[in-house]
Motif scaffolding. Structure first.
Motif, PDB file in Angstrom:
ATOM      1  N   VAL A  81      52.184  13.176 -45.528  1.00 57.53           N
ATOM      2  CA  VAL A  81      51.116  13.177 -46.534  1.00 57.53           C
ATOM      3  C   VAL A  81      50.864  14.600 -47.025  1.00 57.53           C
ATOM      4  N   ARG A  82      50.723  15.519 -46.103  1.00 59.14           N
ATOM      5  CA  ARG A  82      50.439  16.917 -46.476  1.00 59.14           C
ATOM      6  C   ARG A  82      51.575  17.511 -47.297  1.00 59.14           C
ATOM      7  N   GLN A  83      52.810  17.327 -46.834  1.00 59.50           N
ATOM      8  CA  GLN A  83      53.957  17.906 -47.540  1.00 59.50           C
ATOM      9  C   GLN A  83      54.115  17.282 -48.927  1.00 59.50           C
ATOM     10  N   THR A  84      53.854  15.985 -49.037  1.00 60.93           N
ATOM     11  CA  THR A  84      53.961  15.305 -50.328  1.00 60.93           C
ATOM     12  C   THR A  84      52.922  15.840 -51.298  1.00 60.93           C
ATOM     13  N   LYS A  85      51.686  15.991 -50.835  1.00 69.76           N
ATOM     14  CA  LYS A  85      50.638  16.539 -51.695  1.00 69.76           C
ATOM     15  C   LYS A  85      50.967  17.960 -52.134  1.00 69.76           C
ATOM     16  N   ASP A  86      51.446  18.777 -51.198  1.00 70.68           N
ATOM     17  CA  ASP A  86      51.818  20.154 -51.537  1.00 70.68           C
ATOM     18  C   ASP A  86      52.923  20.174 -52.588  1.00 70.68           C
ATOM     19  N   PHE A  87      53.945  19.338 -52.387  1.00 66.52           N
ATOM     20  CA  PHE A  87      55.056  19.263 -53.335  1.00 66.52           C
ATOM     21  C   PHE A  87      54.565  18.829 -54.713  1.00 66.52           C
ATOM     22  N   LEU A  88      53.763  17.789 -54.745  1.00 65.99           N
ATOM     23  CA  LEU A  88      53.266  17.262 -56.021  1.00 65.99           C
ATOM     24  C   LEU A  88      52.459  18.322 -56.772  1.00 65.99           C
ATOM     25  N   HIS A  89      51.603  19.042 -56.061  1.00 67.51           N
ATOM     26  CA  HIS A  89      50.776  20.066 -56.710  1.00 67.51           C
ATOM     27  C   HIS A  89      51.592  21.295 -57.105  1.00 67.51           C
ATOM     28  N   ARG A  90      52.525  21.699 -56.244  1.00 69.89           N
ATOM     29  CA  ARG A  90      53.321  22.895 -56.512  1.00 69.89           C
ATOM     30  C   ARG A  90      54.309  22.682 -57.663  1.00 69.89           C
ATOM     31  N   GLY A  94      50.228  18.385 -59.695  1.00 69.21           N
ATOM     32  CA  GLY A  94      49.446  17.251 -59.215  1.00 69.21           C
ATOM     33  C   GLY A  94      49.652  15.966 -59.992  1.00 69.21           C
ATOM     34  N   SER A  95      50.565  15.943 -60.934  1.00 69.00           N
ATOM     35  CA  SER A  95      50.754  14.779 -61.791  1.00 69.00           C
ATOM     36  C   SER A  95      51.834  13.836 -61.257  1.00 69.00           C
ATOM     37  N   VAL A  96      51.412  12.678 -60.801  1.00 71.96           N
ATOM     38  CA  VAL A  96      52.350  11.647 -60.356  1.00 71.96           C
ATOM     39  C   VAL A  96      53.182  11.182 -61.551  1.00 71.96           C
ATOM     40  N   MET A  98      54.225  12.941 -64.120  1.00 73.12           N
ATOM     41  CA  MET A  98      55.316  13.890 -64.379  1.00 73.12           C
ATOM     42  C   MET A  98      56.463  13.687 -63.390  1.00 73.12           C
ATOM     43  N   LEU A  99      56.111  13.445 -62.121  1.00 74.74           N
ATOM     44  CA  LEU A  99      57.133  13.186 -61.105  1.00 74.74           C
ATOM     45  C   LEU A  99      57.947  11.950 -61.458  1.00 74.74           C
ATOM     46  N   MET A 100      57.256  10.860 -61.774  1.00 77.84           N
ATOM     47  CA  MET A 100      57.937   9.610 -62.108  1.00 77.84           C
ATOM     48  C   MET A 100      58.769   9.768 -63.371  1.00 77.84           C
ATOM     49  N   ASN A 101      58.251  10.472 -64.363  1.00 78.26           N
ATOM     50  CA  ASN A 101      58.996  10.696 -65.599  1.00 78.26           C
ATOM     51  C   ASN A 101      60.287  11.463 -65.318  1.00 78.26           C
ATOM     52  N   THR A 102      60.215  12.443 -64.439  1.00 79.50           N
ATOM     53  CA  THR A 102      61.410  13.203 -64.072  1.00 79.50           C
ATOM     54  C   THR A 102      62.454  12.284 -63.446  1.00 79.50           C
ATOM     55  N   LEU A 103      62.021  11.434 -62.529  1.00 84.61           N
ATOM     56  CA  LEU A 103      62.955  10.504 -61.887  1.00 84.61           C
ATOM     57  C   LEU A 103      63.568   9.539 -62.892  1.00 84.61           C
ATOM     58  N   VAL A 104      62.749   9.021 -63.780  1.00 86.04           N
ATOM     59  CA  VAL A 104      63.232   8.081 -64.794  1.00 86.04           C
ATOM     60  C   VAL A 104      64.199   8.776 -65.750  1.00 86.04           C
ATOM     61  N   GLU A 105      63.831   9.965 -66.212  1.00 85.94           N
ATOM     62  CA  GLU A 105      64.662  10.699 -67.167  1.00 85.94           C
ATOM     63  C   GLU A 105      66.026  11.068 -66.577  1.00 85.94           C
ATOM     64  N   GLN A 106      66.075  11.256 -65.286  1.00 87.23           N
ATOM     65  CA  GLN A 106      67.322  11.652 -64.634  1.00 87.23           C
ATOM     66  C   GLN A 106      68.086  10.451 -64.076  1.00 87.23           C
ATOM     67  N   ASP A 107      67.713   9.238 -64.502  1.00 93.19           N
ATOM     68  CA  ASP A 107      68.340   8.015 -63.989  1.00 93.19           C
ATOM     69  C   ASP A 107      68.293   7.973 -62.465  1.00 93.19           C
ATOM     70  N   GLY A 108      67.174   8.437 -61.914  1.00 91.75           N
ATOM     71  CA  GLY A 108      67.038   8.521 -60.467  1.00 91.75           C
ATOM     72  C   GLY A 108      66.447   7.287 -59.818  1.00 91.75           C
ATOM     73  N   LEU A 109      66.177   6.234 -60.577  1.00 95.43           N
ATOM     74  CA  LEU A 109      65.582   5.034 -60.007  1.00 95.43           C
ATOM     75  C   LEU A 109      66.537   3.852 -60.135  1.00 95.43           C
ATOM     76  N   THR A 110      66.797   3.217 -59.010  1.00 98.11           N
ATOM     77  CA  THR A 110      67.598   1.996 -59.018  1.00 98.11           C
ATOM     78  C   THR A 110      66.685   0.817 -59.323  1.00 98.11           C
ATOM     79  N   ASP A 111      67.271  -0.336 -59.565  1.00101.71           N
ATOM     80  CA  ASP A 111      66.472  -1.547 -59.772  1.00101.71           C
ATOM     81  C   ASP A 111      65.622  -1.832 -58.535  1.00101.71           C
ATOM     82  N   GLU A 112      66.185  -1.572 -57.352  1.00103.98           N
ATOM     83  CA  GLU A 112      65.435  -1.784 -56.106  1.00103.98           C
ATOM     84  C   GLU A 112      64.255  -0.830 -56.029  1.00103.98           C
ATOM     85  N   ASP A 113      64.446   0.417 -56.448  1.00105.46           N
ATOM     86  CA  ASP A 113      63.354   1.393 -56.462  1.00105.46           C
ATOM     87  C   ASP A 113      62.230   0.920 -57.384  1.00105.46           C
TER      88      ASP A 113
END
Length: 133
Positions: A81-90, A94-96, A98-113
């Motif tokens: 939890v702590r490391q995830t929060k630090d990563f997200l903010h750093r 703090g924007s979830v 932006m994180l999700m958009n990065t994954l989507v833009e980079q084709d980083g999500l499978t159908d299962e994901d």
């Protein structure tokens, strides 16, 4: 037990923590063997790391006959939890979104994901509807 906001684990310390979270207690030589395989550490490197982590309060030891027995002090869940929060903010200010958009833009999500994320979001909506955090 350390408070969640006090937990700070370096990349190198993860090797020792993973070893102890997997099964505890372990002797120094058991930790040396596992970290040697995973990280390629020599005994002296592992010994230094364990001593530093013991002093830092991340792990603890008990005298166990011929060898000290080492235990984790912090729970994996709290560290994650702590490391995830630090990563997200750093990285994402703090924007979830932006994180999700990065994954989507980079084709980083499978159908299962995507299915898993939809289930997580549905559970979150249900909890929020019940007034839970």
């Amino acid at each position: 037990m350390k408070e969640q906001n006090e937990i700070n684990i370096s990349n190198s310390e993860w090797y020792v923590m993973e070893c102890l979270w997997e099964a505890s207690p372990k002797t120094l030589m058991q930790i040396v063997e596992e970290c040697g395989k995973k990280a390629g550490w020599a005994k002296s490197t592992c010994t230094t790391m364990v001593k530093r982590m013991d002093a830092k309060g991340l792990i603890r030891h008990e005298e166990g006959g011929r060898a000290k027995l080492f235990y984790p002090v912090v729970r994996r869940e709290d560290v994650v939890v702590r490391q995830t929060k630090d990563f997200l903010h750093r990285i994402y200010q703090g924007s979830v979104g932006m994180l999700m958009n990065t994954l989507v833009e980079q084709d980083g999500l499978t159908d299962e994901d995507i299915d898993e994320l939809e289930q997580i979001l549905e559970q979150c909506k249900k909890r929020k509807g019940k007034g839970e955090k």
